[in-house]
Design a protein around this motif. Structure first.
Motif, PDB file in Angstrom:
ATOM      1  N   MET A   1     -13.561   0.680  -1.318  1.00  0.00           N
ATOM      2  CA  MET A   1     -12.029   0.688  -1.552  1.00  0.00           C
ATOM      3  C   MET A   1     -11.520   1.444   0.089  1.00  0.00           C
ATOM      4  SD  MET A   1     -11.229   2.635  -5.034  1.00  0.00           S
ATOM      5  CE  MET A   1     -12.176   1.910  -6.780  1.00  0.00           C
ATOM      6  N   SER A   2     -10.181   1.130   0.121  1.00  0.00           N
ATOM      7  CA  SER A   2      -9.574   1.791   1.237  1.00  0.00           C
ATOM      8  C   SER A   2      -9.150   2.966   1.000  1.00  0.00           C
ATOM      9  CB  SER A   2      -8.262   0.800   1.520  1.00  0.00           C
ATOM     10  OG  SER A   2      -7.344   0.996   0.676  1.00  0.00           O
ATOM     11  N   ASP A   3      -8.657   3.877   2.204  1.00  0.00           N
ATOM     12  CA  ASP A   3      -8.253   5.010   1.873  1.00  0.00           C
ATOM     13  C   ASP A   3      -7.111   5.072   0.814  1.00  0.00           C
ATOM     14  OD1 ASP A   3     -10.074   5.470   4.015  1.00  0.00           O
ATOM     15  OD2 ASP A   3      -8.484   6.372   5.306  1.00  0.00           O
ATOM     16  N   GLU A   4      -6.218   4.383   0.884  1.00  0.00           N
ATOM     17  CA  GLU A   4      -4.963   4.504  -0.142  1.00  0.00           C
ATOM     18  C   GLU A   4      -5.664   4.042  -1.401  1.00  0.00           C
ATOM     19  OE1 GLU A   4      -5.132   2.712   2.730  1.00  0.00           O
ATOM     20  OE2 GLU A   4      -3.732   4.395   3.834  1.00  0.00           O
ATOM     21  N   GLU A   5      -6.483   3.008  -1.702  1.00  0.00           N
ATOM     22  CA  GLU A   5      -6.999   2.653  -2.769  1.00  0.00           C
ATOM     23  C   GLU A   5      -7.812   3.877  -3.552  1.00  0.00           C
ATOM     24  OE1 GLU A   5      -7.876  -1.829  -2.653  1.00  0.00           O
ATOM     25  OE2 GLU A   5      -9.343  -0.847  -1.769  1.00  0.00           O
ATOM     26  N   LEU A   6      -8.576   4.699  -2.698  1.00  0.00           N
ATOM     27  CA  LEU A   6      -9.268   5.930  -3.115  1.00  0.00           C
ATOM     28  C   LEU A   6      -8.276   6.743  -3.837  1.00  0.00           C
ATOM     29  CD1 LEU A   6     -11.811   6.290  -0.542  1.00  0.00           C
ATOM     30  CD2 LEU A   6     -12.385   5.804  -2.879  1.00  0.00           C
ATOM     31  N   CYS A   7      -7.331   7.037  -2.973  1.00  0.00           N
ATOM     32  CA  CYS A   7      -6.458   8.202  -3.598  1.00  0.00           C
ATOM     33  C   CYS A   7      -5.393   7.477  -4.793  1.00  0.00           C
ATOM     34  CB  CYS A   7      -5.551   8.672  -2.368  1.00  0.00           C
ATOM     35  SG  CYS A   7      -6.262   9.515  -1.127  1.00  0.00           S
ATOM     36  N   GLU A   8      -5.209   6.349  -4.612  1.00  0.00           N
ATOM     37  CA  GLU A   8      -4.449   5.678  -6.071  1.00  0.00           C
ATOM     38  C   GLU A   8      -5.398   5.624  -7.044  1.00  0.00           C
ATOM     39  OE1 GLU A   8      -2.883   1.903  -4.867  1.00  0.00           O
ATOM     40  OE2 GLU A   8      -1.879   2.578  -3.483  1.00  0.00           O
TER      41      GLU A   8
END
Length: 277
Positions: free
Chosen positions: A61-68
């Motif tokens: 996952m990307s950083d944004e996907e991880l936090c989402e």
């Protein structure tokens, strides 16, 4: 967006099966040490529902996907696995985490603060939280992170202190600064001289470590009107700054001393055997 997977739930199922298959392999105490090791190993085991191992699932996952994903876990009540947290933490996804610091859900904020840690990128958002209507638990968690980078947080803490906002928290942060600054010293010293909470403000001077505060502390500790709690913290602060206070003091009639003495005493041993009644 990938689907949410309850990796902890899947691990619990496999663990229950393993325990049923090995009921006498370990004692209860040994299981306490074995289970964390099994959980760590589970991170590298292929899980059909994910099409990968738990670690690989989040690593893709990307950083944004991880936090989402983190936010969705909380919103949908799916347990947040340690594998997700460790990937975010190891990646240093501060920019993406800062977005979560604007939320007002307690669980999301707690996770975001703990994962962002003392990264200076999060400091502006941290100070926003400290001056917002959030819980004391959140403010305490934020304060701990700012204390970890107190020198970088100093200027903003000084400004908020002068504005009269969350002054006690600002003092706590400023007391952890490593670089000497007369502005910080004077604020901490003035708070000690004029504040009501002597033990707390003495502890700030001790934490800051400026020996110039010694004469003021020694003068205060020698007063006859201080209570035992104040004396104890003042003595610690004096010694922390390299000083010494040796005048004998009698606090036997002090209610704080009596309370601490009572709490430190073990309850009387109960008689064994049957009663004569």
């Amino acid at each position: 967006m990938k689907k949410l997977i309850d990796f902890d739930g899947l691990f619990d199922e496999k663990l229950a099966e393993y325990i049923r298959s090995n009921p006498e392999k370990y004692t209860e105490k040994q299981w306490e040490n074995v289970i964390p090791r099994l959980y760590k190993q589970f991170g590298d085991i292929y899980v059909a529902a994910a099409g990968s191992t738990p670690k690989e699932y989040y690593a893709s996952m990307s950083d944004e996907e991880l936090c989402e994903t983190l936010e969705r876990h909380v919103a949908e009540g799916v347990p947040v696995s340690d594998f997700l947290c460790r990937e975010i933490e190891g990646r240093g996804c501060t920019d993406a985490l800062v977005g979560l610091l604007s939320r007002r859900e307690e669980e999301i904020l707690t996770l975001a603060v703990n994962l962002a840690g003392s990264s200076e990128k999060a400091f502006p958002a941290y100070f926003e939280l400290l001056t917002s209507p959030v819980s004391d638990d959140i403010k305490e968690a934020v304060c701990e992170q700012l204390k970890g980078g107190a020198d970088a947080a100093k200027e903003r803490a000084l400004a908020l202190y002068e504005e009269g906002k969350e002054r006690e928290l600002m003092l706590e942060i400023l007391s952890r600064c490593k670089q000497r600054d007369d502005r910080v010293y004077e604020i901490l010293l003035n708070a000690f001289r004029t504040g009501d909470d002597v033990p707390m403000h003495a502890s700030y001077l001790a934490a800051y470590g400026d020996e110039r505060a010694l004469p003021v502390l020694l003068e205060y500790i020698d007063r006859d009107d201080i209570n035992f709690l104040e004396f104890r913290e003042l003595k610690y602060a004096v010694e922390a700054l390299g000083g010494e206070y040796t005048r004998p003091r009698d606090f036997t009639s002090d209610p704080y001393y009596q309370e601490i003495l009572e709490q430190s005493q073990l309850p009387p041993e109960q008689p064994s055997g049957k009663s004569d009644a």
